[in-house]
Scaffold this motif. Structure first.
Motif, PDB file in Angstrom:
ATOM      1  N   ARG A  28       0.857  -1.188   0.000  1.00 14.30           N
ATOM      2  CA  ARG A  28       0.000   0.000   0.000  1.00 14.30           C
ATOM      3  C   ARG A  28       0.890   1.234   0.000  1.00 14.30           C
ATOM      4  NH1 ARG A  28      -4.980   1.563   0.557  1.00 14.30           N
ATOM      5  NH2 ARG A  28      -5.737  -0.502   1.151  1.00 14.30           N
ATOM      6  N   GLU A  46       0.123  -4.898   2.460  1.00 12.50           N
ATOM      7  CA  GLU A  46      -1.343  -4.866   2.519  1.00 12.50           C
ATOM      8  C   GLU A  46      -1.902  -6.276   2.378  1.00 12.50           C
ATOM      9  OE1 GLU A  46      -4.610  -3.986   3.401  1.00 12.50           O
ATOM     10  OE2 GLU A  46      -3.763  -2.054   2.843  1.00 12.50           O
ATOM     11  N   PRO A  49      -7.325  -5.119   1.080  1.00  7.06           N
ATOM     12  CA  PRO A  49      -7.662  -3.840   0.440  1.00  7.06           C
ATOM     13  C   PRO A  49      -9.130  -3.480   0.630  1.00  7.06           C
ATOM     14  CG  PRO A  49      -7.434  -5.557  -1.197  1.00  7.06           C
ATOM     15  CD  PRO A  49      -7.026  -6.163   0.119  1.00  7.06           C
ATOM     16  N   ASP A  53     -10.275   1.027  -3.249  1.00  4.64           N
ATOM     17  CA  ASP A  53      -8.850   1.100  -3.558  1.00  4.64           C
ATOM     18  C   ASP A  53      -8.592   0.859  -5.041  1.00  4.64           C
ATOM     19  OD1 ASP A  53      -8.077   1.575  -0.949  1.00  4.64           O
ATOM     20  OD2 ASP A  53      -7.581  -0.516  -0.523  1.00  4.64           O
TER      21      ASP A  53
END
Length: 108
Positions: A28, A46, A49, A53
């Protein structure tokens, strides 16, 4: 969108691989409030999500960016540099209107 050099992609892939965790989706990249000038860049692995996103894929790497951060990162190039002064990710962001003295934060 965001552009990443091959060095940045390889380093991000290395960071993900070193975690040895199959639940990690990617990296991220975000802009957060903070620093002397108002904003600073943030990067983290990440796993989960969010619906809104944006996912950018390059050479098998997924980079996840939230909509708010994407406004500040549009047109940015991320590179990874290693020199006698140190090493790390460098953001070349055309949206930056000013930076602090240490270079760790920016205004847009």
């Amino acid at each position: 969108m965001i552009d990443m050099t091959s060095r940045a992609v390889e380093k991000m892939k290395q960071v993900v691989a070193e975690q040895n965790d199959q639940t990690i989706l990617g990296i991220r990249v975000a802009v957060e409030a903070g620093g002397c000038s108002g904003f600073q860049y943030a990067m983290k692995v990440e796993r989960d999500p969010q619906v809104d996103d944006q996912v950018i894929e390059r050479d098998g790497l997924k980079v996840i960016v939230d909509e708010q951060s994407l406004m500040y990162l549009d047109g940015t190039q991320i590179d990874y540099e290693s020199s006698w002064k140190g090493e790390g990710f460098r953001f070349k962001n055309p949206n930056v209107t000013g930076t602090c003295g240490c270079g760790e934060s920016f205004s847009a």
